[in-house]
Design an enzyme around this catalytic site. Structure first.
Site, PDB file in Angstrom:
ATOM      1  N   HIS A 230     -14.423  20.813   3.916  1.00 53.02           N
ATOM      2  CA  HIS A 230     -15.920  21.196   3.232  1.00 53.02           C
ATOM      3  C   HIS A 230     -16.351  20.008   2.724  1.00 53.02           C
ATOM      4  O   HIS A 230     -15.872  19.159   2.359  1.00 53.02           O
ATOM      5  CB  HIS A 230     -15.799  22.344   2.484  1.00 53.02           C
ATOM      6  CG  HIS A 230     -14.941  21.971   1.289  1.00 53.02           C
ATOM      7  ND1 HIS A 230     -15.291  21.468   0.105  1.00 53.02           N
ATOM      8  CD2 HIS A 230     -13.584  22.523   0.823  1.00 53.02           C
ATOM      9  CE1 HIS A 230     -14.292  21.662  -0.841  1.00 53.02           C
ATOM     10  NE2 HIS A 230     -13.542  22.174  -0.296  1.00 53.02           N
TER      11      HIS A 230
HETATM   12  P1  TYD Z   1     -11.710  25.600  -1.718  1.00 48.69           P
HETATM   13  O1  TYD Z   1     -12.271  24.593  -2.670  1.00 48.69           O
HETATM   14  O2  TYD Z   1     -12.011  25.812  -0.382  1.00 48.69           O
HETATM   15  O3  TYD Z   1      -9.911  24.852  -1.567  1.00 48.69           O
HETATM   16  P2  TYD Z   1      -9.368  23.491  -0.749  1.00 48.69           P
HETATM   17  O4  TYD Z   1     -10.582  22.423  -0.781  1.00 48.69           O
HETATM   18  O5  TYD Z   1      -8.447  23.137  -1.847  1.00 48.69           O
HETATM   19  O6  TYD Z   1      -8.961  23.815   0.400  1.00 48.69           O
HETATM   20  O7  TYD Z   1     -11.080  26.796  -2.503  1.00 48.69           O
HETATM   21  C1  TYD Z   1     -10.349  27.998  -1.913  1.00 48.69           C
HETATM   22  C2  TYD Z   1     -10.431  29.099  -2.350  1.00 48.69           C
HETATM   23  O8  TYD Z   1     -10.483  29.314  -3.782  1.00 48.69           O
HETATM   24  C3  TYD Z   1     -11.934  29.556  -1.878  1.00 48.69           C
HETATM   25  O9  TYD Z   1     -11.897  31.027  -1.542  1.00 48.69           O
HETATM   26  C4  TYD Z   1     -12.829  29.560  -3.327  1.00 48.69           C
HETATM   27  C5  TYD Z   1     -11.818  29.701  -4.277  1.00 48.69           C
HETATM   28  N1  TYD Z   1     -12.102  28.857  -5.594  1.00 48.69           N
HETATM   29  C6  TYD Z   1     -12.412  29.325  -6.534  1.00 48.69           C
HETATM   30  O10 TYD Z   1     -12.679  30.716  -6.831  1.00 48.69           O
HETATM   31  N2  TYD Z   1     -12.839  28.517  -7.838  1.00 48.69           N
HETATM   32  C7  TYD Z   1     -12.662  27.128  -7.786  1.00 48.69           C
HETATM   33  O11 TYD Z   1     -12.813  26.624  -8.950  1.00 48.69           O
HETATM   34  C8  TYD Z   1     -12.149  26.757  -6.726  1.00 48.69           C
HETATM   35  C9  TYD Z   1     -11.862  25.307  -6.648  1.00 48.69           C
HETATM   36  C10 TYD Z   1     -11.815  27.564  -5.450  1.00 48.69           C
END
Ligand code: TYD
Length: 136
Positions: free
Chosen positions: A53
């Site tokens: 992302h």
């Molecule tokens: P995401 O940022 O997509 O994780 P990564 O980039 O590490 O793969 O986040 C994964 C899930 O966690 C998504 O459903 C959103 C949630 N999330 C929160 O609720 N709060 C946060 O601060 C973060 C970073 C993620």
């Protein structure tokens, strides 16, 4: 719009003595934004990949607190791989950069210092959407 070349490794201050090291990150001193959120990735199963992302506004400092992993950054034109394995160094990810995270070593901990609180609206999770955004 920032390029992957502008996402650099920042040397953090390290206080070293025979009892070990302290690394300090302070708003406006060692980091160019106010830290509004801290989170960390841990217990990442070997072989899994995260990220996939971009963010429209969020700026981040990424630190390998323990172990190692690789960030693959993409500005829509160029990509850059950054291997992190040193808690005294941070990767500064500017806004508008797509990232994937891979090759987590066993027991690794990825610290993220963010310029904003969590907001799903700040995510772009579709790569074609990201490319459209980058091309303006
Ligand atoms: P995401 O940022 O997509 O994780 P990564 O980039 O590490 O793969 O986040 C994964 C899930 O966690 C998504 O459903 C959103 C949630 N999330 C929160 O609720 N709060 C946060 O601060 C973060 C970073 C993620």
């Amino acid at each position: 719009m920032f390029s992957v070349e502008e996402c650099k490794i920042i040397e953090l201050p390290k206080i070293h003595n025979e009892a070990g090291n302290i690394t300090v990150v302070e708003n406006k001193e060692t980091i160019p934004f106010d830290v509004k959120r801290v989170y960390y990735l841990y217990d990442v199963p070997m072989g899994s990949e995260r990220g996939g992302h971009g963010h429209y506004i969020l700026q981040q400092y990424i630190v390998a607190l323990s172990g190692s992993f690789t960030f693959v950054l993409d500005d829509g034109v160029n990509t850059k791989e950054v291997f992190l394995n040193d808690p005294s160094k941070a990767l500064y990810i500017k806004p508008g950069i797509w990232r994937e995270i891979k090759d987590f070593s066993s027991g690794s901990i990825c610290l993220v210092l963010g310029s904003d609180v969590y907001s799903e609206e700040d995510y772009v999770r579709d790569y074609d959407e990201f490319l459209k955004y980058r091309k303006g």
